[in-house]
Design a protein around this motif. Sequence first.
Motif, PDB file in Angstrom:
ATOM      1  N   PHE A 186     -14.610  -0.160  -1.055  1.00 38.54           N
ATOM      2  CA  PHE A 186     -13.529   0.394  -1.879  1.00 38.54           C
ATOM      3  C   PHE A 186     -12.565  -0.663  -2.393  1.00 38.54           C
ATOM      4  O   PHE A 186     -12.407  -1.736  -1.836  1.00 38.54           O
ATOM      5  N   MET A 187     -11.911  -0.287  -3.494  1.00 41.98           N
ATOM      6  CA  MET A 187     -10.714  -0.936  -4.007  1.00 41.98           C
ATOM      7  C   MET A 187      -9.729   0.182  -4.329  1.00 41.98           C
ATOM      8  O   MET A 187     -10.131   1.327  -4.534  1.00 41.98           O
ATOM      9  N   GLY A 188      -8.464  -0.156  -4.382  1.00 42.86           N
ATOM     10  CA  GLY A 188      -7.515   0.890  -4.712  1.00 42.86           C
ATOM     11  C   GLY A 188      -6.104   0.386  -4.924  1.00 42.86           C
ATOM     12  O   GLY A 188      -5.804  -0.801  -4.741  1.00 42.86           O
ATOM     13  N   GLU A 189      -5.236   1.311  -5.306  1.00 42.10           N
ATOM     14  CA  GLU A 189      -3.807   1.033  -5.487  1.00 42.10           C
ATOM     15  C   GLU A 189      -3.040   1.639  -4.322  1.00 42.10           C
ATOM     16  O   GLU A 189      -3.223   2.809  -3.978  1.00 42.10           O
ATOM     17  N   VAL A 190      -2.176   0.859  -3.704  1.00 42.83           N
ATOM     18  CA  VAL A 190      -1.385   1.329  -2.564  1.00 42.83           C
ATOM     19  C   VAL A 190      -0.333   2.326  -3.044  1.00 42.83           C
ATOM     20  O   VAL A 190       0.437   2.023  -3.962  1.00 42.83           O
ATOM     21  N   ILE A 191      -0.318   3.504  -2.424  1.00 42.48           N
ATOM     22  CA  ILE A 191       0.663   4.515  -2.824  1.00 42.48           C
ATOM     23  C   ILE A 191       1.646   4.869  -1.700  1.00 42.48           C
ATOM     24  O   ILE A 191       2.708   5.437  -1.961  1.00 42.48           O
ATOM     25  N   LYS A 192       1.311   4.500  -0.458  1.00 35.27           N
ATOM     26  CA  LYS A 192       2.217   4.706   0.672  1.00 35.27           C
ATOM     27  C   LYS A 192       1.959   3.612   1.700  1.00 35.27           C
ATOM     28  O   LYS A 192       0.827   3.152   1.847  1.00 35.27           O
ATOM     29  N   VAL A 193       2.995   3.207   2.424  1.00 34.24           N
ATOM     30  CA  VAL A 193       2.827   2.237   3.511  1.00 34.24           C
ATOM     31  C   VAL A 193       3.651   2.686   4.712  1.00 34.24           C
ATOM     32  O   VAL A 193       4.708   3.314   4.569  1.00 34.24           O
ATOM     33  N   GLY A 194       3.137   2.334   5.907  1.00 36.72           N
ATOM     34  CA  GLY A 194       3.878   2.617   7.122  1.00 36.72           C
ATOM     35  C   GLY A 194       5.031   1.651   7.311  1.00 36.72           C
ATOM     36  O   GLY A 194       5.102   0.594   6.661  1.00 36.72           O
ATOM     37  N   ASP A 195       5.938   1.990   8.217  1.00 39.03           N
ATOM     38  CA  ASP A 195       7.164   1.211   8.410  1.00 39.03           C
ATOM     39  C   ASP A 195       6.915  -0.209   8.912  1.00 39.03           C
ATOM     40  O   ASP A 195       7.770  -1.084   8.742  1.00 39.03           O
ATOM     41  N   GLU A 196       5.759  -0.448   9.548  1.00 45.15           N
ATOM     42  CA  GLU A 196       5.496  -1.776  10.108  1.00 45.15           C
ATOM     43  C   GLU A 196       4.556  -2.623   9.248  1.00 45.15           C
ATOM     44  O   GLU A 196       4.155  -3.712   9.657  1.00 45.15           O
ATOM     45  N   VAL A 197       4.202  -2.137   8.064  1.00 46.19           N
ATOM     46  CA  VAL A 197       3.363  -2.920   7.154  1.00 46.19           C
ATOM     47  C   VAL A 197       4.244  -3.978   6.488  1.00 46.19           C
ATOM     48  O   VAL A 197       5.261  -3.655   5.878  1.00 46.19           O
ATOM     49  N   LYS A 198       3.839  -5.246   6.622  1.00 42.96           N
ATOM     50  CA  LYS A 198       4.685  -6.339   6.164  1.00 42.96           C
ATOM     51  C   LYS A 198       4.220  -6.992   4.860  1.00 42.96           C
ATOM     52  O   LYS A 198       5.047  -7.422   4.053  1.00 42.96           O
ATOM     53  N   ASN A 199       2.909  -7.099   4.673  1.00 42.73           N
ATOM     54  CA  ASN A 199       2.387  -7.901   3.560  1.00 42.73           C
ATOM     55  C   ASN A 199       1.885  -7.089   2.374  1.00 42.73           C
ATOM     56  O   ASN A 199       1.581  -7.655   1.323  1.00 42.73           O
ATOM     57  N   ILE A 200       1.763  -5.800   2.547  1.00 42.30           N
ATOM     58  CA  ILE A 200       1.249  -4.918   1.501  1.00 42.30           C
ATOM     59  C   ILE A 200       2.362  -3.985   1.073  1.00 42.30           C
ATOM     60  O   ILE A 200       3.077  -3.428   1.914  1.00 42.30           O
ATOM     61  N   LYS A 201       2.495  -3.780  -0.243  1.00 42.68           N
ATOM     62  CA  LYS A 201       3.553  -2.901  -0.717  1.00 42.68           C
ATOM     63  C   LYS A 201       3.015  -1.897  -1.731  1.00 42.68           C
ATOM     64  O   LYS A 201       1.928  -2.080  -2.298  1.00 42.68           O
ATOM     65  N   ILE A 202       3.763  -0.853  -1.948  1.00 40.36           N
ATOM     66  CA  ILE A 202       3.386   0.183  -2.901  1.00 40.36           C
ATOM     67  C   ILE A 202       3.191  -0.439  -4.282  1.00 40.36           C
ATOM     68  O   ILE A 202       4.004  -1.244  -4.733  1.00 40.36           O
ATOM     69  N   GLY A 203       2.091  -0.075  -4.923  1.00 42.14           N
ATOM     70  CA  GLY A 203       1.770  -0.605  -6.239  1.00 42.14           C
ATOM     71  C   GLY A 203       0.771  -1.734  -6.224  1.00 42.14           C
ATOM     72  O   GLY A 203       0.201  -2.078  -7.272  1.00 42.14           O
ATOM     73  N   ASP A 204       0.521  -2.330  -5.039  1.00 45.98           N
ATOM     74  CA  ASP A 204      -0.455  -3.422  -4.947  1.00 45.98           C
ATOM     75  C   ASP A 204      -1.860  -2.908  -5.230  1.00 45.98           C
ATOM     76  O   ASP A 204      -2.252  -1.819  -4.776  1.00 45.98           O
ATOM     77  N   LEU A 205      -2.636  -3.707  -5.953  1.00 53.44           N
ATOM     78  CA  LEU A 205      -4.066  -3.453  -6.128  1.00 53.44           C
ATOM     79  C   LEU A 205      -4.782  -4.260  -5.055  1.00 53.44           C
ATOM     80  O   LEU A 205      -4.564  -5.476  -4.938  1.00 53.44           O
TER      81      LEU A 205
END
Length: 344
Positions: A61-80
């Motif tokens: 898979f590939m995708g666009e991030v639409i939600k992240v947990g509180d402890e996610v540091k390097n990935i943010k909403i909108g990232d491909l």
Amino acid sequence: MKAGIFYGPHDIRVEEVEDPKIKLPTDAILRVTHTCICGSDLWWYRGVTERKASGQIGHEFMGEVIKVGDEVKNIKIGDLVIGPFFWCDGTCPECKKGMSSACLNGGSWGNKGTTGCQAEQLRVPFADANLFTIPKDTDVKLMPALLALSDVMGTGHHAAVSAGVTKGSVVAVVGDGAVGLCAVLASKRLGAEKIILMSSHEKNTKVGKLFGATDSIPDRGQEGIEKVKDLTEGIGADCVLECVGGKDAREMAMAMVRPGGRVGCVGVPHDVPDMPVGDIFWKNITIGGGIAPTASYTPELLKDVLSLTIDPSAVFDMTLPLSELAKGYEAMDKREAIKVLIKP
């Protein structure tokens, strides 16, 4: 959301299922933009291996991030992002040694509370370890090549690494599916001098030549083995990449490797005999391979795709919407397609 569901051999359906939710603070939720069908999926699709019915399917898979947990540091909403076909935590001793597919806390998609990737959305555990960001200005034409890093390119690379391919190597590749073709490309990338592809399918052979195969042999069994030896001064290949997993492929690989050579096995085993210990001993053969640690390989391969050094996109020769997922499985089962890209 819609997702692909396995109901039994030759019975794939796309149905409405519950949207994924954040379960742990290290999770992320993706809108899946690209997924695909793997050759290994065909074993349970055909009924050769068992799989529990009524489960979501897919592991690339590939995708666009639409939600992240509180402890996610390097990935943010909108990232491909792109992810591996075996997920990991990125911190255990196995991950630190580069063997992410053996992660003590990881697993395959569809297990340990995860679902399949042939769907509109996906929950990804340990998001920081499993998601690799793609620059936002990346040409859309590169997306199929990047998707291949989720599994087949990384698996082909693992075959080549496990077989010790290096500059000047003489390589034979058993299997002309997407993994075998990517193994050709990986061998070329690592500097192989001669790459012999065992292929009896014209379309696959053309892709193999595009990826760097110097020779192709359509024959199987003893005749194919003898032709490999004819091309290798009578001794066999330095490195044999076994990318099928079946009995015939494994036996051919063992017979066409030279004394002192290496075999990299990445085809999912099915109906294979025990390794011939006598042959391994008397021929001084080294056997390697297994489940590719694609999360460990992705950073270096991603750089090469983005720089246009390698382009594995030619393995995708059919694109279908998620609603026609069953047609994709049928096309690959009948060898009407090498690998089917699915766009939810």
